[in-house]
Structures are given as structure tokens and as C-alpha cells.
Enzyme design. Structure first.
Site, PDB file in Angstrom:
ATOM      1  N   ARG A   1     -65.661  29.732  17.512  1.00  7.44           N
ATOM      2  CA  ARG A   1     -65.995  31.297  17.121  1.00  7.44           C
ATOM      3  C   ARG A   1     -64.940  32.451  17.391  1.00  7.44           C
ATOM      4  O   ARG A   1     -65.130  33.662  17.151  1.00  7.44           O
ATOM      5  CB  ARG A   1     -67.320  31.698  18.204  1.00  7.44           C
ATOM      6  CG  ARG A   1     -68.649  30.944  17.727  1.00  7.44           C
ATOM      7  CD  ARG A   1     -69.720  31.425  18.491  1.00  7.44           C
ATOM      8  NE  ARG A   1     -70.879  30.896  17.938  1.00  7.44           N
ATOM      9  CZ  ARG A   1     -71.820  29.968  18.051  1.00  7.44           C
ATOM     10  NH1 ARG A   1     -71.419  29.254  19.352  1.00  7.44           N
ATOM     11  NH2 ARG A   1     -72.797  29.772  17.759  1.00  7.44           N
TER      12      ARG A   1
ATOM     13  N   GLY B   1     -67.803  21.137  13.350  1.00  9.01           N
ATOM     14  CA  GLY B   1     -66.663  21.379  12.188  1.00  9.01           C
ATOM     15  C   GLY B   1     -65.908  22.798  12.810  1.00  9.01           C
ATOM     16  O   GLY B   1     -65.946  23.024  13.995  1.00  9.01           O
TER      17      GLY B   1
ATOM     18  N   GLY C   1     -66.655  18.388  25.421  1.00  3.56           N
ATOM     19  CA  GLY C   1     -65.838  19.276  26.063  1.00  3.56           C
ATOM     20  C   GLY C   1     -66.407  19.929  27.084  1.00  3.56           C
ATOM     21  O   GLY C   1     -67.831  20.210  27.264  1.00  3.56           O
ATOM     22  N   LYS C   2     -65.730  20.339  28.425  1.00  6.09           N
ATOM     23  CA  LYS C   2     -66.325  20.865  29.570  1.00  6.09           C
ATOM     24  C   LYS C   2     -66.477  22.455  29.361  1.00  6.09           C
ATOM     25  O   LYS C   2     -67.333  23.119  30.361  1.00  6.09           O
ATOM     26  CB  LYS C   2     -65.430  20.770  30.673  1.00  6.09           C
ATOM     27  CG  LYS C   2     -65.366  19.638  31.249  1.00  6.09           C
ATOM     28  CD  LYS C   2     -64.286  19.340  32.671  1.00  6.09           C
ATOM     29  CE  LYS C   2     -64.282  18.138  33.329  1.00  6.09           C
ATOM     30  NZ  LYS C   2     -63.180  18.106  34.176  1.00  6.09           N
TER      31      LYS C   2
ATOM     32  N   HIS D   1     -60.899  19.975  19.506  1.00  5.63           N
ATOM     33  CA  HIS D   1     -61.620  18.780  19.186  1.00  5.63           C
ATOM     34  C   HIS D   1     -60.777  17.706  19.071  1.00  5.63           C
ATOM     35  O   HIS D   1     -61.181  16.525  19.327  1.00  5.63           O
ATOM     36  CB  HIS D   1     -62.003  19.225  17.811  1.00  5.63           C
ATOM     37  CG  HIS D   1     -63.212  20.209  17.654  1.00  5.63           C
ATOM     38  ND1 HIS D   1     -63.068  21.560  17.035  1.00  5.63           N
ATOM     39  CD2 HIS D   1     -64.517  20.193  18.334  1.00  5.63           C
ATOM     40  CE1 HIS D   1     -64.321  22.101  17.290  1.00  5.63           C
ATOM     41  NE2 HIS D   1     -65.242  21.307  17.690  1.00  5.63           N
TER      42      HIS D   1
ATOM     43  N   VAL E   1     -59.371  23.098  26.492  1.00  2.00           N
ATOM     44  CA  VAL E   1     -57.969  23.356  25.924  1.00  2.00           C
ATOM     45  C   VAL E   1     -57.754  25.030  25.741  1.00  2.00           C
ATOM     46  O   VAL E   1     -58.822  25.755  25.326  1.00  2.00           O
ATOM     47  CB  VAL E   1     -57.782  22.785  24.564  1.00  2.00           C
ATOM     48  CG1 VAL E   1     -56.408  22.967  24.171  1.00  2.00           C
ATOM     49  CG2 VAL E   1     -57.974  21.318  24.712  1.00  2.00           C
TER      50      VAL E   1
END
Ligand code: PAF
Length: 273
Positions: free
Chosen positions: A184, A28, A144-145, A34, A173
Site C-alpha cells: 500500500r 501480489g 510477515g510479522k 515478499h 523489512v
């Protein structure tokens, strides 16, 4: 968009679908990063499932589980507007029982870098991802990387357990000024946010060195450490895709990773070359 709040509700919703399933597991506090994963899943699959579950087993005692950002209303809207077909939104009781079988991260790769700073973290990640994969049965799952070690361990789990799921790695991104998007980042004050730019600046400088022909890991690391010096740095490492340290950068098989605390917020970032 269907909102499934239990594994059974999700299975019932999926029973009505045919074709490929693209899955984006999240905790979330959704951001553009995302959104990029969801967009790719939307493009490549017949049905898109997103899960939102703040997984308690991947937080160590004293970490930010209770204050991890939760934004139900905004997250639901983002999923709906992104064309998600099914949002899986379970509670902890629906995902975990007592005295359960759990996944164990590998002894070496699961306990270096993030696993050294957060021992047991990856056991929790792999356990919940295994559960989610078994509930959703995705054709493809998108990660994601930025969480490079998590991505590598999930790929390894899929291989080691002969699972038939394609893991799709997606580029990090960034904000215009270079800051890697992370749920975060909301913890950062404006001054800390400015300090946090040192992570991406160090990685940018490392990339520049490589492009100018200096591929020596020790030189690159020393340069990065100078840029990162004002921060509380946890690690700067240059590894191959198998997460083994390397003396020289090899294009196509290198990841440069950094973890540092800005104030009390722990941030990670990396560049793949
Ligand atoms: O990367 C995350 O958001 C989480 O670690 C994941 C993969 C959703 C598992 O809880």
C-alpha cells in the site's frame, strides 16, 4: 516455473513433486518483504509455492479492493527469478462459490485493533488461508510479522483446527529510512511518504525508551502519541503475544503496534520485543 490457474492445476503440478513444500501466500504487488519470505521458503523446502490472489472477502465495502495494486507481469518475473517452483494464480470464481461455509475469527482477538477498524476482515483472511492451505498442503507457510494480528490468528487457526503446518514468522523489512515495506506504500505521495515515517520513528523511540529502562506502557504510549500527533492515529497499543494489554513491557513477550492514516492511506506497523 509452473503457473497454476486453478486448484486442480496446482494439485496436478504438486503431484509431480516430492519432499517438503514451502508456501508463501500473497496478494501480489510483490516487494522485498515478499522476496525475503520466498528466499526463506526456498532455503528450507524442496518445493516452493507462491500464491497471488487479491482476496475479495477480506476487504470491507468501501475499502481499496478495486484499486489494490495489481502487477501481474512484474510479479511473475519476481517469482521466476526468486526460484519459485509453482505460482498459484487463481481467479475469484475459482476460489469462491455461492453460499459457502466460512471461517469466523475469534470473538475477542479477531475483533480488536485491526478487527475493530475492519470488522469481518479476519473472517475473510482466515477463510482464504484455510482454502489455500487445503489446496497447497504446505509443510511450512511463511508470514510477515508486520501483519502481527493476522499472523497470530493464522497460528491460532492452525492450532485450533489441529492442522499439521509449521507457520514461520518473518521479520518486517524496512526501507533505509525506516518505512516498513507494504504494497500500500504506492498510494503515498512524496509528502505523505515523509509523514508516514512517523510510524517507524514512534516505534524506534519506544524501543529506545525500553532499552534505557523505562518499560512503563503508559509512558511509552504517551511518547509515541506525541510523535504521531500530526497523523490521524487509529491506535497505539502495547500488548503481550496473546494480544492482551500490558502495564509494563516484558522483553520476549511484547508487541507494540500502531495504525494511522496518512492522507487516505491506512498504514500499520509494529515492533516485537
Ligand atoms: O497478508 C496478505 O497478503 C493476505 O492477507 C493473505 C495472507 C495473503 C491472505 O489473503
Amino acid at each position: 516455473m509452473i503457473i497454476a490457474r486453478s486448484a486442480q492445476e496446482l494439485k496436478d503440478a504438486l503431484a509431480l513433486k516430492t519432499g517438503s513444500i514451502g508456501f508463501v501466500p500473497t496478494m501480489g504487488a510483490l516487494h522485498i518483504g515478499h522476496r525475503t519470505l520466498i528466499d526463506a521458503a526456498r532455503k528450507e523446502n524442496d518445493t516452493v509455492v507462491v500464491s497471488i490472489f487479491v482476496n475479495p472477502t477480506q476487504f470491507l465495502p468501501g475499502e481499496d479492493l478495486s484499486k489494490y495494486p495489481r502487477r501481474e507481469e512484474a510479479d511473475f518475473k519476481i517469482c521466476e527469478l526468486s526460484g519459485v517452483d509453482i505460482l498459484f494464480y487463481p481467479d475469484a470464481g475459482g476460489m469462491y462459490g455461492e453460499d459457502e461455509v466460512r471461517m469466523c475469527a475469534p470473538d475477542v482477538r479477531g475483533f480488536i485493533l485491526e478487527g475493530a477498524s475492519r470488522p469481518g476482515h479476519f473472517d475473510g483472511v482466515l477463510t482464504v488461508v484455510m482454502k489455500l492451505f487445503n489446496i497447497v498442503s504446505p509443510t511450512r507457510a511463511y508470514f510477515g510479522k508486520k501483519d502481527a494480528q493476522q499472523l497470530a490468528l493464522i497460528m491460532q487457526m492452525v492450532n485450533n483446527f489441529f492442522m499439521k503446518i509449521e507457520i514461520v514468522p518473518m521479520d518486517t523489512v524496512r526501507e533505509n529510512d525506516g518505512l516498513a515495506l507494504s504494497s500500500r506504500n504506492v498510494y503515498l505521495s512524496p509528502a505523505e511518504r515523509q509523514e508516514a515515517l512517523k510510524l517507524s520513528a514512534a516505534l524506534k523511540s519506544a524501543t529506545k525508551m525500553v532499552m534505557q529502562g523505562n518499560i512503563n506502557s503508559a509512558d511509552i504510549k504517551a511518547n509515541m502519541e506525541t510523535i504521531l500527533a500530526p497523523l490521524n492515529v487509529e491506535y497505539v497499543v502495547i500488548v503481550n503475544r496473546g494480544f492482551e494489554s500490558i502495564e509494563n513491557v516484558a522483553i520476549g513477550d511484547t508487541i507494540i503496534l500502531v495504525a494511522a492514516r496518512v492522507g487516505v492511506t491506512r498504514l500499520i506497523d509494529n515492533v516485537w520485543m
